[in-house]
Each structure stands twice: as structure tokens, then as C-alpha cells.
Motif scaffolding. Structure first.
Motif, PDB file in Angstrom:
ATOM      1  N   LEU A  19       0.768  -1.245   0.000  1.00  0.00           N
ATOM      2  CA  LEU A  19       0.000   0.000   0.000  1.00  0.00           C
ATOM      3  C   LEU A  19       0.799   1.296   0.000  1.00  0.00           C
ATOM      4  N   ALA A  20       2.051   1.250   0.410  1.00  0.00           N
ATOM      5  CA  ALA A  20       2.822   2.491   0.574  1.00  0.00           C
ATOM      6  C   ALA A  20       3.006   3.222  -0.756  1.00  0.00           C
ATOM      7  N   PRO A  21       2.822   4.543  -0.738  1.00  0.00           N
ATOM      8  CA  PRO A  21       3.082   5.316  -1.957  1.00  0.00           C
ATOM      9  C   PRO A  21       4.580   5.348  -2.240  1.00  0.00           C
ATOM     10  N   ARG A  22       4.920   5.607  -3.484  1.00  0.00           N
ATOM     11  CA  ARG A  22       6.346   5.657  -3.857  1.00  0.00           C
ATOM     12  C   ARG A  22       7.094   6.730  -3.084  1.00  0.00           C
ATOM     13  N   ASN A  23       6.419   7.844  -2.822  1.00  0.00           N
ATOM     14  CA  ASN A  23       7.022   8.952  -2.085  1.00  0.00           C
ATOM     15  C   ASN A  23       6.603   8.839  -0.619  1.00  0.00           C
ATOM     16  N   PRO A  24       7.499   8.404   0.272  1.00  0.00           N
ATOM     17  CA  PRO A  24       7.133   8.247   1.687  1.00  0.00           C
ATOM     18  C   PRO A  24       6.560   9.556   2.255  1.00  0.00           C
ATOM     19  N   GLY A  25       5.496   9.415   3.007  1.00  0.00           N
ATOM     20  CA  GLY A  25       4.859  10.577   3.611  1.00  0.00           C
ATOM     21  C   GLY A  25       3.823  11.247   2.720  1.00  0.00           C
ATOM     22  N   ALA A  26       3.734  10.818   1.462  1.00  0.00           N
ATOM     23  CA  ALA A  26       2.740  11.395   0.552  1.00  0.00           C
ATOM     24  C   ALA A  26       1.346  10.921   0.955  1.00  0.00           C
ATOM     25  N   GLN A  27       0.347  11.700   0.586  1.00  0.00           N
ATOM     26  CA  GLN A  27      -1.034  11.296   0.827  1.00  0.00           C
ATOM     27  C   GLN A  27      -1.318  10.019   0.052  1.00  0.00           C
ATOM     28  N   ALA A  28      -1.942   9.091   0.682  1.00  0.00           N
ATOM     29  CA  ALA A  28      -2.381   7.845   0.061  1.00  0.00           C
ATOM     30  C   ALA A  28      -3.651   7.437   0.796  1.00  0.00           C
ATOM     31  N   CYS A  29      -4.282   6.413   0.356  1.00  0.00           N
ATOM     32  CA  CYS A  29      -5.537   6.023   1.003  1.00  0.00           C
ATOM     33  C   CYS A  29      -5.298   5.156   2.238  1.00  0.00           C
ATOM     34  N   TRP A  30      -4.411   4.188   2.132  1.00  0.00           N
ATOM     35  CA  TRP A  30      -4.157   3.232   3.213  1.00  0.00           C
ATOM     36  C   TRP A  30      -5.457   2.587   3.699  1.00  0.00           C
ATOM     37  N   CYS A  31      -6.459   2.503   2.828  1.00  0.00           N
ATOM     38  CA  CYS A  31      -7.762   1.918   3.162  1.00  0.00           C
ATOM     39  C   CYS A  31      -8.385   2.561   4.394  1.00  0.00           C
ATOM     40  N   LEU A  32      -8.155   3.846   4.531  1.00  0.00           N
ATOM     41  CA  LEU A  32      -8.740   4.609   5.638  1.00  0.00           C
ATOM     42  C   LEU A  32      -9.920   5.464   5.190  1.00  0.00           C
TER      43      LEU A  32
END
Length: 192
Positions: A19-32
């Protein structure tokens, strides 16, 4: 060899690998996005999202299942009680159809190098097994009807009605929700 296991706290690094985006700390969903109130999800910094999902695993009920291909984390399926998803509890576009305490599949993610190999079906079968072993009476999903066509990988996270029908789910009601302009169906499989 393909294995599917609940996303327990000790497997959480594998969830992050999927699930982690390529850019650490970037906005992603993380199924939240379904689990949290919309305002909270929108303001949760990207750097805190992974920890929030990990907390669900640490607090007892793993938030989904992880698929492994030859020991490597390859896919994720978010599956947990519908009641644990704030947006589903209050949804006007994907309403509850009765009072059965169903579990919900809200997301399927497969790492690019493992796509087009049938892994989604293995993930879904693993989600069914996990929900059944956790005492869920039924499992719901909200996929799109692709009409026999292909769908964008960015929209594929909800799955297709064909995938769910092949796994024993039945269409219950057409929802008012859309994904990529396509109608989403509430589908259900009894686990009794």
C-alpha cells in the motif's frame, strides 16, 4: 505458491509493501477513506496514515488480508465488519439493506508485477475464509459492473461484479454510487 493471511500486526510491513506510496509521507488512502469520517481522513497527514491502519491490526481485528506469491507480499484486500467503516455506516449511496452484521470488502490492491495472474480471486477467497473464521454471517462488496470491458487499474480497487460472482457473491441491489462512471452493485455472499 500463493498464500493469503490476515493482516496481523506482525505482518504489517507486508501490508506497507503493497500500500505504501512511492514517495514516503505522501497522501495515500491506506484503506482509511471508508474507515474514518471524511473530515478526519482529509486532514490526516500522509506521515500518520500507515500508523493509523497499523493500529487496527494491533488493537485486535486485522483490517484485511495479505496475499503472498512465493513468500513475497503481492496483494491486499481490506475486509472487516461494515460497522467499522464510518463512511459505509452513514452512506446514502451504498445503503445497508438489512440488519445483518455483515463484513465488507472495500478494496483490492495488487502490486503491478503480480497483476493479471488471477491473484484477485485468491485474495477474495482469503477474505471469505478470514471473515467466516471470524464469525461473520455474510460478506458484502461494492464492485462495478464493467460490462465486459476493461477498467483502469486506478479504478480496479473496488473489483468487478464478474470477479465477485465467480466467488459466489450475488447481486443484491444496484447502488447510487459510481466509480469511473460505472455503477457499483451491493453484492453479498452468505457465510453460514
Amino acid at each position: 505458491m500463493i498464500e493469503v493471511h490476515p493482516a496481523t500486526a506482525d505482518r504489517f510491513d507486508d501490508v506497507a509493501a503493497v500500500l505504501a506510496p512511492r514517495n514516503p509521507g505522501a497522501q495515500a488512502c491506506w484503506c482509511l477513506s471508508y474507515r474514518l469520517p471524511t473530515s478526519e481522513f482529509r486532514t490526516l497527514p500522509g506521515s500518520e496514515q500507515q500508523g493509523r491502519l497499523r493500529r487496527y491490526a494491533e488493537e485486535g481485528t486485522p483490517p484485511g488480508v495479505v496475499a503472498y506469491v512465493d513468500g513475497e507480499a503481492a496483494g491486499w484486500c481490506s475486509v472487516s465488519p461494515r460497522a467499522s467503516h464510518h463512511r459505509l455506516r452513514s452512506s446514502r449511496t451504498i445503503p445497508a439493506v438489512d440488519d445483518v452484521p455483515v463484513w465488507s470488502v472495500v478494496c483490492l490492491v495488487i502490486r503491478p508485477q503480480f497483476r493479471r495472474q488471477g491473484l484477485a480471486r485468491h485474495l477474495l477467497d482469503g477474505a471469505v475464509d478470514y471473515a467466516r473464521s471470524s464469525g461473520a454471517p455474510a460478506l458484502e462488496a461494492y464492485p462495478i459492473d464493467a460490462g465486459g470491458g476493461r477498467i483502469s487499474s486506478s479504478l480496479a480497487y473496488v473489483g468487478t461484479t464478474g470477479l465477485f460472482e465467480a466467488a459466489g457473491f450475488e447481486r443484491v441491489v444496484e447502488t447510487a454510487s459510481k466509480s469511473g462512471g460505472k455503477t457499483r452493485w451491493l453484492m453479498r455472499r452468505s457465510l453460514a
